[in-house]
Design an enzyme around this catalytic site. Sequence first.
Site, PDB file in Angstrom:
ATOM      1  N   CYS A   1       0.847  -1.198   0.000  1.00 10.95           N
ATOM      2  CA  CYS A   1       0.000   0.000   0.000  1.00 10.95           C
ATOM      3  C   CYS A   1       0.876   1.239   0.000  1.00 10.95           C
ATOM      4  O   CYS A   1       1.687   1.419   0.918  1.00 10.95           O
ATOM      5  CB  CYS A   1      -0.916   0.002   1.227  1.00 10.95           C
ATOM      6  SG  CYS A   1      -1.897   1.510   1.397  1.00 10.95           S
TER       7      CYS A   1
ATOM      8  N   ASN B   1       2.068  -9.106  -0.965  1.00 13.48           N
ATOM      9  CA  ASN B   1       1.051 -10.061  -0.530  1.00 13.48           C
ATOM     10  C   ASN B   1       1.656 -11.454  -0.419  1.00 13.48           C
ATOM     11  O   ASN B   1       2.749 -11.725  -0.912  1.00 13.48           O
ATOM     12  CB  ASN B   1      -0.075 -10.127  -1.570  1.00 13.48           C
ATOM     13  CG  ASN B   1      -0.825  -8.834  -1.726  1.00 13.48           C
ATOM     14  OD1 ASN B   1      -1.889  -8.644  -1.153  1.00 13.48           O
ATOM     15  ND2 ASN B   1      -0.290  -7.925  -2.529  1.00 13.48           N
TER      16      ASN B   1
END
Length: 316
Positions: free
Chosen positions: A242, A251
């Site tokens: 982010c 991720n």
Amino acid sequence: MASWPEKVTICEVGPRDGFQMETEFIPTPRKIEIVNALSQTGVKEIQVTSFMHPRAIPQLADAEQVMAGIARVDGVIYSGLVANARGAQRALEAGVDRVDIVVSATDSHSLSNANMTTRVAMDRVGDILEITNDARVPATIGFATSLGCPFEGFPAYEHVEQLVQRSVDDYGLEQVMIADTVGMADPIRVRTLMTKLRGRFPGIMFALHLHDTRRMGLANLVAGLQAGVTKFDAAVAGLGGCPYAPGATGNVATEDVVHMLLQMEITTGIDLDAMIAVGHEVAEIVGHADAAMLRAGPSSRLLGAVVRGQEKAGGA
């Protein structure tokens, strides 16, 4: 003994979450190429892009062009991430199969990410759903920083529950994603939170969005399985993060998740070799990757290759 599910759904978020952190612009045709390749792996959900303001996420400024260029495969859901009504309108005009709404669970991250408090962001969810409901396009909601915020620490369970309750009671949403946006969570926290939420909202499909920032992503995924979660986000090649959360990195890698579940005899419907091939292609495009499968390959490849233990040098 844990009771493991027979089947798990993976939502591939690499083209959105994975690419959004890349500073060098990825040409639109290459993005389309990757989505098309992912569509052939057996994955059933792909979050193709986001419809944020181009100044906020410049890497995904070509959202409409990407959606227009992909070759859709029957049975695959192609979704887009939105944070406001304008984004939702753009997503629908681009032809998404589903609108994925994101709201930050903490005010500090919400102000950094969306320039509004969590309460204001939740109020605006209604505006988004008016648009999606009129178009008869399904929507989901995801709560960033639910499992840890770089500014405020760990949100109280009661706060997360209230956000889910409003999503269910006020907005009628049936799918809720809980996110470990910066990889602060641990297996006990994940299992405790998801067990409570699933007990409180038994009719809701919960998903987990896990980052592997501190190498606990797969452990947290197993904790989610133990809590009864059967849907997870993952990003090919382990990309992502982010831009408005300090320290956020990739991720959980789709290749690694599929490999682990395969070893556990849990079905995903995804062809591991095909996903690894896409991972190598992604790594070639962006110049880096963070997936164990791209370094070592599946453990099954060792079977038959090693016929005896390695001998020490000199026979000592």
